[in-house]
Structure formats: structure tokens, C-alpha cells
Design a protein around this motif. Structure first.
Motif, short mmCIF file in Angstrom:
data_model
loop_
_atom_site.label_atom_id
_atom_site.label_comp_id
_atom_site.label_asym_id
_atom_site.label_seq_id
_atom_site.Cartn_x
_atom_site.Cartn_y
_atom_site.Cartn_z
N ASP A 17 10.08 -20.94 -17.18
CA ASP A 17 10.46 -22.09 -16.37
C ASP A 17 9.81 -23.35 -16.94
O ASP A 17 8.60 -23.56 -16.81
CB ASP A 17 10.01 -21.86 -14.92
N LEU A 18 10.62 -24.20 -17.58
CA LEU A 18 10.08 -25.40 -18.22
C LEU A 18 9.45 -26.34 -17.20
O LEU A 18 8.45 -27.01 -17.48
CB LEU A 18 11.19 -26.13 -18.97
N ASP A 19 10.02 -26.43 -16.01
CA ASP A 19 9.48 -27.33 -14.98
C ASP A 19 8.08 -26.90 -14.56
O ASP A 19 7.25 -27.73 -14.20
CB ASP A 19 10.40 -27.35 -13.76
N THR A 20 7.82 -25.59 -14.60
CA THR A 20 6.50 -25.08 -14.20
C THR A 20 5.48 -25.21 -15.32
O THR A 20 4.32 -25.53 -15.07
CB THR A 20 6.62 -23.60 -13.79
N LEU A 21 5.92 -24.99 -16.57
CA LEU A 21 4.98 -24.91 -17.69
C LEU A 21 4.80 -26.22 -18.45
O LEU A 21 3.89 -26.33 -19.26
CB LEU A 21 5.45 -23.82 -18.67
N PRO A 24 5.64 -33.94 -17.49
CA PRO A 24 6.59 -34.99 -17.87
C PRO A 24 6.20 -35.64 -19.20
O PRO A 24 5.03 -35.89 -19.47
CB PRO A 24 6.48 -35.99 -16.71
N GLY A 25 7.20 -35.88 -20.04
CA GLY A 25 6.95 -36.53 -21.32
C GLY A 25 6.64 -35.57 -22.46
O GLY A 25 6.51 -36.00 -23.61
N THR A 208 1.07 -25.14 -24.51
CA THR A 208 0.13 -25.77 -25.45
C THR A 208 0.75 -26.73 -26.45
O THR A 208 0.04 -27.57 -27.00
CB THR A 208 -0.63 -24.69 -26.24
N ARG A 209 2.05 -26.64 -26.73
CA ARG A 209 2.58 -27.40 -27.87
C ARG A 209 2.46 -28.91 -27.68
O ARG A 209 2.26 -29.63 -28.65
CB ARG A 209 4.03 -27.02 -28.14
N GLY A 210 2.57 -29.41 -26.47
CA GLY A 210 2.41 -30.84 -26.24
C GLY A 210 0.97 -31.29 -26.21
O GLY A 210 0.69 -32.48 -26.15
N ARG A 211 0.06 -30.32 -26.23
CA ARG A 211 -1.37 -30.63 -26.14
C ARG A 211 -2.16 -30.11 -27.34
O ARG A 211 -3.39 -30.22 -27.37
CB ARG A 211 -1.95 -29.98 -24.88
#
Length: 238
Positions: A17-21, A24-25, A208-211
């Protein structure tokens, strides 16, 4: 979504679930997964397991590329510009996650597997490290009873390559009995564990990929960079 996955129970198979994991951005594109396998044999069970896992990852929403190790030279200065080396490094830079799958031979990973990892440097390529911060899932196949030697070795390498190696892993014993003549994996607890591992890889990658750049940002490297800047600014003209 699961038409090419006859062993999957559709009601129990869920995309992350993308909304959960995700926040925004953060990146919204499909997670980019590179898969490596460690055998050149025509009937390669590590390749079969890799391709089976590829189907699962794609059904979970990933974009997947599998590297063919045939023709990859041994590590040497002379082979740095070899097309297979460049292809492997470009794929690693492209990836946000990786899957390593090797047979166990003489109680260890194969030379084919180790050579692929050895060609991935820790040093940046074009300012980007090809493995640091990426998530990693591990799988192995064995001709005999179940073993974890190869998984343990690859887990050490994953840590050395500064990757986020997920806790779950897949070990398939007596692999010759787990695949049909077409190379498709038969339904079994080993198949279900492989699906578990791919599902977990997707979740960790989305988390983790966005961080990842922030997660691997290190004090020691910031200090070194500051010292290097100071030396450059304060050096005397020759």
C-alpha cells in the motif's frame, strides 16, 4: 495480475500500500529492482528461482531487470571498460533494490556470483555509489539438504556494500525437485517463502528509497569532506 503465477492464491496476494508506506512528495514510480543470479548452466536453478521471483515482483508493482552474467570477465584493470562490466554498473546505478540468488557450491557462493559483486565498486560512479542505500534480498538454491552458508556469505557482502539487507531470505534445498521441465517453480512452502521475501523487499524499498541518502549520510564522511574543503581553500599558491 496473477495470471502468470499459478501457485499464487489471489485472495491472499496483496500489493504494498503506497499510501501507507510513502510520505507525500516521495518517488511515485515503480520500485526499480536489479536481479543477479550465480550460474551459467543451461538448466540453472538459481536463474529459474530468479525468474520466478521476477514474476512475483512485477505482480507486486516493481520494474525489474535481470542481469545475464554470461561473458562477464574476471576482475582486472584491463577489463574495466568491458561492455558487460559497464552494463552491470549502469543497472546497479539504476536500481533502488537488488536481489542476489546463488547456488551453493562447495559450501559457498559461486565464483559467478562473487565476480558480479566484485565488479560493483564502493566508490562513487559519477558521484553516485552503485550499491549504498539500496535494499537487498537474498536467495540460494542447493542440490542437497537445506543450507544457509551462501545466504550468510551474501549477507556479509550486502553489509559491506552498505546495502539495507532485509531480514527474510529464501533457501531452496534439492532444487532439482522444486522446478518442472519448463523451469517453473512448483507450489510448496519454499515457493511461499520466496513470495514472502519479495513482498518484504518491496515494502522495505518503498519505506527507504525516498530517504536512503539521509539514512546513509555519515558524520565521518562529512568531517572528511570538510577537511578536504579546508585544505583546498587554504592551500598556498605554488
Amino acid at each position: 495480475m496473477t495470471k502468470d503465477l499459478p501457485n499464487i492464491e489471489p485472495d491472499s496476494f496483496q500489493r504494498p500500500d503506497l499510501d501507507t508506506l510513502s510520505l507525500p512528495g516521495e518517488p511515485g514510480h515503480p520500485p526499480r529492482v536489479l536481479m543477479l543470479y550465480g550460474s551459467l548452466r543451461g538448466r540453472s536453478y538459481s536463474r529459474f528461482l530468479t525468474l520466478e521471483a521476477k514474476r512475483v515482483l512485477e505482480a507486486l508493482g516493481a520494474e525489474v531487470k535481470v542481469f545475464d552474467p554470461a561473458g562477464l570477465p574476471l576482475v582486472s584493470d584491463e577489463a574495466e571498460g568491458h561492455p558487460k562490466v559497464l552494463e552491470l554498473r549502469e543497472l546497479s546505478l539504476w536500481s533502488e533494490a537488488q536481489v542476489w540468488c546463488s547456488p551453493e557450491r562447495h559450501g559457498a557462493m559461486t565464483g559467478v556470483m562473487k565476480t558480479q559483486i566484485d565488479w560493483l565498486p564502493l566508490a562513487p560512479i559519477g558521484g553516485v555509489r552503485p550499491t549504498q542505500g539500496r535494499t537487498l534480498a537474498l536467495m540460494q538454491v542447493s542440490g542437497g539438504s537445506q543450507s544457509f552458508n551462501t545466504l550468510n556469505q551474501m549477507r556479509v557482502l550486502g553489509r559491506w556494500m552498505r546495502m539495507i539487507t532485509i531480514p527474510n531470505q529464501s533457501s531452496v534445498p534439492k532444487a532439482f525437485a522444486e522446478f518442472d521441465e519448463e523451469g517453473r517453480m512448483k507450489p510448496s512452502p519454499f515457493y511461499n517463502r520466496m513470495v514472502d521475501v519479495m513482498e518484504e523487499l518491496m515494502k522495505f524499498t518503498l519505506l527507504t528509497r525516498g530517504r536512503s541518502e539521509y539514512l546513509v549520510d555519515r558524520y565521518s564522511e562529512r568531517v572528511e569532506s570538510a577537511e578536504a574543503l579546508s585544505l583546498r581553500v587554504n592551500q598556498r599558491s605554488i
